[in-house]
Design a protein around this motif. Structure first.
Motif, PDB file in Angstrom:
ATOM      1  N   LEU A  56       0.140   1.753   4.578  1.00  0.00           N
ATOM      2  CA  LEU A  56      -0.528   0.631   5.226  1.00  0.00           C
ATOM      3  C   LEU A  56      -0.795  -0.479   4.218  1.00  0.00           C
ATOM      4  N   PRO A  57      -0.511  -1.725   4.577  1.00  0.00           N
ATOM      5  CA  PRO A  57      -0.848  -2.823   3.665  1.00  0.00           C
ATOM      6  C   PRO A  57      -2.359  -3.038   3.641  1.00  0.00           C
ATOM      7  N   SER A  58      -2.839  -3.553   2.553  1.00  0.00           N
ATOM      8  CA  SER A  58      -4.261  -3.858   2.444  1.00  0.00           C
ATOM      9  C   SER A  58      -4.578  -5.046   3.339  1.00  0.00           C
ATOM     10  N   PRO A  59      -5.471  -4.874   4.340  1.00  0.00           N
ATOM     11  CA  PRO A  59      -5.772  -5.981   5.242  1.00  0.00           C
ATOM     12  C   PRO A  59      -6.618  -7.068   4.586  1.00  0.00           C
ATOM     13  N   THR A  60      -7.355  -6.713   3.560  1.00  0.00           N
ATOM     14  CA  THR A  60      -8.224  -7.672   2.892  1.00  0.00           C
ATOM     15  C   THR A  60      -8.241  -7.407   1.400  1.00  0.00           C
ATOM     16  N   GLU A  61      -8.616  -8.384   0.665  1.00  0.00           N
ATOM     17  CA  GLU A  61      -8.808  -8.252  -0.774  1.00  0.00           C
ATOM     18  C   GLU A  61     -10.252  -8.629  -1.057  1.00  0.00           C
ATOM     19  N   GLU A  70      -8.827  -2.413  -4.670  1.00  0.00           N
ATOM     20  CA  GLU A  70      -9.076  -2.217  -3.233  1.00  0.00           C
ATOM     21  C   GLU A  70      -8.910  -0.728  -2.910  1.00  0.00           C
ATOM     22  N   PRO A  71      -9.894  -0.133  -2.250  1.00  0.00           N
ATOM     23  CA  PRO A  71      -9.849   1.317  -2.031  1.00  0.00           C
ATOM     24  C   PRO A  71      -8.654   1.773  -1.206  1.00  0.00           C
ATOM     25  N   GLN A  72      -8.217   0.980  -0.243  1.00  0.00           N
ATOM     26  CA  GLN A  72      -7.120   1.406   0.613  1.00  0.00           C
ATOM     27  C   GLN A  72      -5.793   1.478  -0.141  1.00  0.00           C
ATOM     28  N   ASN A  73      -5.747   0.951  -1.364  1.00  0.00           N
ATOM     29  CA  ASN A  73      -4.536   1.015  -2.173  1.00  0.00           C
ATOM     30  C   ASN A  73      -4.547   2.195  -3.142  1.00  0.00           C
ATOM     31  N   GLU A  74      -5.637   2.936  -3.197  1.00  0.00           N
ATOM     32  CA  GLU A  74      -5.769   4.037  -4.145  1.00  0.00           C
ATOM     33  C   GLU A  74      -5.237   5.344  -3.551  1.00  0.00           C
ATOM     34  N   LYS A  75      -4.458   6.061  -4.321  1.00  0.00           N
ATOM     35  CA  LYS A  75      -3.885   7.327  -3.867  1.00  0.00           C
ATOM     36  C   LYS A  75      -4.986   8.391  -3.729  1.00  0.00           C
TER      37      LYS A  75
END
Length: 117
Positions: A56-61, A70-75
């Motif tokens: 999923l792409p990060s919706p916000t920065e 950004e937490p959604q980019n962390e494995k």
């Protein structure tokens, strides 16, 4: 957000992004895994914490403003979302949505990321 930051938390950071339609509240801190899970469960999400889909792409920065990735980019990050008014949480009636991300950094330390609007 009306979230109590645990007394044992370190590296506590927060910010508010002021927007014309809705403000976005950010909070992050380090704590132990058990406390982090307890903070997430106290939000009363309808679904338990689950691993995010890394495609999923990060919706916000937003967390970059706090000097964090950004937490959604962390494995391996786990997350849950909740609509406080939908679950009858009167403690947080002023926000429509809270999203929590938990990222285990090492054995015993977890970063909690929270975003609300």
């Amino acid at each position: 957000m009306k979230v109590a930051v645990p007394e044992s938390a370190t590296e506590v950071k927060g910010a508010v992004q002021i927007n014309p339609q809705e403000d976005i509240y950010l909070l992050s801190f380090l704590t132990d895994e058990k406390t982090a899970v307890g903070v997430a469960e106290d939000l009363r999400p309808e679904k338990p914490l689950r691993t995010r889909n890394q495609d999923l792409p990060s919706p916000t920065e937003l967390f970059g403003h706090l000097g964090l990735a950004e937490p959604q980019n962390e494995k391996g990050v786990r997350w849950a979302g909740v609509c406080p008014p939908c679950v009858g949480d009167s403690r947080r009636s002023e926000v429509q949505w809270i999203e929590v991300h938990l990222l285990e950094l090492d054995a015993g330390t977890t970063r909690v990321y929270m975003q609300a609007y």
